[in-house]
Enzyme design. Sequence first.
Site, PDB file in Angstrom:
ATOM      1  N   TYR A 145       0.644  -1.223  -0.007  1.00 21.70           N
ATOM      2  CA  TYR A 145      -0.021   0.014   0.008  1.00 21.70           C
ATOM      3  C   TYR A 145       0.850   1.080  -0.013  1.00 21.70           C
ATOM      4  O   TYR A 145       0.574   2.353  -0.730  1.00 21.70           O
ATOM      5  CB  TYR A 145      -0.974  -0.072   1.247  1.00 21.70           C
ATOM      6  CG  TYR A 145      -1.956  -1.172   1.314  1.00 21.70           C
ATOM      7  CD1 TYR A 145      -2.481  -1.802   0.028  1.00 21.70           C
ATOM      8  CD2 TYR A 145      -2.423  -1.962   2.304  1.00 21.70           C
ATOM      9  CE1 TYR A 145      -3.284  -2.649   0.066  1.00 21.70           C
ATOM     10  CE2 TYR A 145      -3.024  -2.816   2.470  1.00 21.70           C
ATOM     11  CZ  TYR A 145      -3.656  -3.412   1.244  1.00 21.70           C
ATOM     12  OH  TYR A 145      -4.445  -4.156   1.477  1.00 21.70           O
TER      13      TYR A 145
HETATM   14  C1  LIG Z   1      -0.636  -8.400   0.534  1.00 20.54           C
HETATM   15  C2  LIG Z   1      -0.797  -9.313  -0.410  1.00 20.54           C
HETATM   16  C3  LIG Z   1      -2.369  -9.098  -1.089  1.00 20.54           C
HETATM   17  C4  LIG Z   1       0.215  -8.854  -1.422  1.00 20.54           C
HETATM   18  O1  LIG Z   1      -0.058  -9.897  -2.539  1.00 20.54           O
HETATM   19  P1  LIG Z   1       1.416 -10.310  -3.389  1.00 20.54           P
HETATM   20  O2  LIG Z   1       0.785 -11.017  -4.652  1.00 20.54           O
HETATM   21  O3  LIG Z   1       2.083 -11.467  -2.593  1.00 20.54           O
HETATM   22  O4  LIG Z   1       2.121  -9.122  -3.579  1.00 20.54           O
HETATM   23  P2  LIG Z   1       2.969  -8.816  -4.760  1.00 20.54           P
HETATM   24  O5  LIG Z   1       3.917  -9.851  -5.391  1.00 20.54           O
HETATM   25  O6  LIG Z   1       2.223  -8.065  -5.825  1.00 20.54           O
HETATM   26  O7  LIG Z   1       4.251  -7.591  -4.209  1.00 20.54           O
HETATM   27  C5  LIG Z   1       3.590  -6.388  -4.182  1.00 20.54           C
HETATM   28  C6  LIG Z   1       4.403  -5.646  -2.710  1.00 20.54           C
HETATM   29  O8  LIG Z   1       4.022  -6.001  -1.672  1.00 20.54           O
HETATM   30  C7  LIG Z   1       5.278  -6.254  -0.994  1.00 20.54           C
HETATM   31  N1  LIG Z   1       5.484  -7.765  -0.662  1.00 20.54           N
HETATM   32  C8  LIG Z   1       5.122  -8.844  -1.271  1.00 20.54           C
HETATM   33  N2  LIG Z   1       5.627  -9.920  -0.425  1.00 20.54           N
HETATM   34  C9  LIG Z   1       6.510  -9.348   0.641  1.00 20.54           C
HETATM   35  C10 LIG Z   1       6.991 -10.153   1.346  1.00 20.54           C
HETATM   36  N3  LIG Z   1       7.188 -11.548   1.537  1.00 20.54           N
HETATM   37  N4  LIG Z   1       7.838  -9.368   2.180  1.00 20.54           N
HETATM   38  C11 LIG Z   1       8.035  -8.141   2.378  1.00 20.54           C
HETATM   39  N5  LIG Z   1       7.141  -7.540   1.250  1.00 20.54           N
HETATM   40  C12 LIG Z   1       6.519  -7.985   0.549  1.00 20.54           C
HETATM   41  C13 LIG Z   1       6.464  -5.650  -1.598  1.00 20.54           C
HETATM   42  O9  LIG Z   1       6.186  -4.328  -1.186  1.00 20.54           O
HETATM   43  C14 LIG Z   1       5.805  -5.991  -3.037  1.00 20.54           C
HETATM   44  O10 LIG Z   1       6.461  -4.810  -3.791  1.00 20.54           O
HETATM   45  P3  LIG Z   1       7.813  -5.077  -4.532  1.00 20.54           P
HETATM   46  O11 LIG Z   1       7.750  -6.659  -5.152  1.00 20.54           O
HETATM   47  O12 LIG Z   1       8.012  -4.141  -5.479  1.00 20.54           O
HETATM   48  O13 LIG Z   1       8.871  -5.133  -3.583  1.00 20.54           O
HETATM   49  C15 LIG Z   1      -0.503 -10.786  -0.048  1.00 20.54           C
HETATM   50  O14 LIG Z   1       0.717 -11.011   0.379  1.00 20.54           O
HETATM   51  C16 LIG Z   1      -1.296 -11.538   0.888  1.00 20.54           C
HETATM   52  O15 LIG Z   1      -2.444 -11.976   0.397  1.00 20.54           O
HETATM   53  N6  LIG Z   1      -1.235 -11.339   2.195  1.00 20.54           N
HETATM   54  C17 LIG Z   1      -1.857 -11.958   3.335  1.00 20.54           C
HETATM   55  C18 LIG Z   1      -3.280 -11.278   3.451  1.00 20.54           C
HETATM   56  C19 LIG Z   1      -3.361  -9.748   3.411  1.00 20.54           C
HETATM   57  O16 LIG Z   1      -2.338  -9.383   4.419  1.00 20.54           O
HETATM   58  N7  LIG Z   1      -4.151  -9.217   2.922  1.00 20.54           N
HETATM   59  C20 LIG Z   1      -4.087  -7.760   3.066  1.00 20.54           C
HETATM   60  C21 LIG Z   1      -4.720  -7.378   4.397  1.00 20.54           C
HETATM   61  S1  LIG Z   1      -5.531  -5.756   4.562  1.00 20.54           S
END
Ligand SMILES: CC(C)(COP(=O)(O)OP(=O)(O)OC[C@H]1O[C@@H](n2cnc3c(N)ncnc32)[C@H](O)[C@@H]1OP(=O)(O)O)[C@@H](O)C(=O)NCCC(=O)NCCS
Length: 186
Positions: A145
């Site tokens: 975010y």
């Molecule tokens: C949050 C979530 C939706 C992100 O989706 P994702 O497909 O994993 O994320 P992306 O691959 O698009 O990565 C986007 C950004 O998220 C962050 N990010 C993703 N995985 C990360 C990790 N393991 N550690 C740290 N930052 C991370 C980074 O900022 C990343 O950007 P970058 O690749 O340019 O560094 C996913 O991790 C998730 O479902 N998490 C658990 C549920 C949750 O927290 N939902 C939101 C509740 S408000």
Amino acid sequence: VFDVRPMDSRTFLRLADELAGIYAAAMRRPPEVVAQRRSIMSRHRGYAGFRAFGGWAGPRLVGFAYGYTGAPGQWWHDCVAAALGPARSADWLADAFEVAELHVAPDSQGQGLGRRLLRALLAGLPHRTTLLSTPDTDSPARRLYRSDGFVDLVGGFRFPGGVEPFCLMGRRLVASTAEPGTAAGQ
Ligand SMILES: CC(C)(COP(=O)(O)OP(=O)(O)OC[C@H]1O[C@@H](n2cnc3c(N)ncnc32)[C@H](O)[C@@H]1OP(=O)(O)O)[C@@H](O)C(=O)NCCC(=O)NCCS
């Protein structure tokens, strides 16, 4: 590798089990919390401005994001209005799209799908602002975010009946063809 597509409210209803399953796995929530979230999501699909996107790996739904237009009388909206106070509510909540959920299944995380879903959800919205709440930790979600232009509005916020602290985050939207992530004017 992922296909991101809009979901209308009928599709959202038809996929309710899959959506709840992704929520459960991504957030590691117990069954009773998942059941409650499933019914809240069903209610949300009737809200004005409802908009949802799914992320697909072939035939399998592996992620989703949705939100709606915030309005007084909605539980989340009223909680956030109280937390922001009148002046900041007028600024941030008067014309807001509220991001309700964004989740990617654990085995599909970290491959860009979450960011694509968020950008698809917010692209071209007519609203002035967008808001969301996320656990108040340095989580992947929080980093996503922030890097997409959201700023902290209220930290350490506890929803009524909740114990976990949340952060309320917001981003200004520009109703134009601006590239996603460039509309974060403060
Ligand atoms: C949050 C979530 C939706 C992100 O989706 P994702 O497909 O994993 O994320 P992306 O691959 O698009 O990565 C986007 C950004 O998220 C962050 N990010 C993703 N995985 C990360 C990790 N393991 N550690 C740290 N930052 C991370 C980074 O900022 C990343 O950007 P970058 O690749 O340019 O560094 C996913 O991790 C998730 O479902 N998490 C658990 C549920 C949750 O927290 N939902 C939101 C509740 S408000």
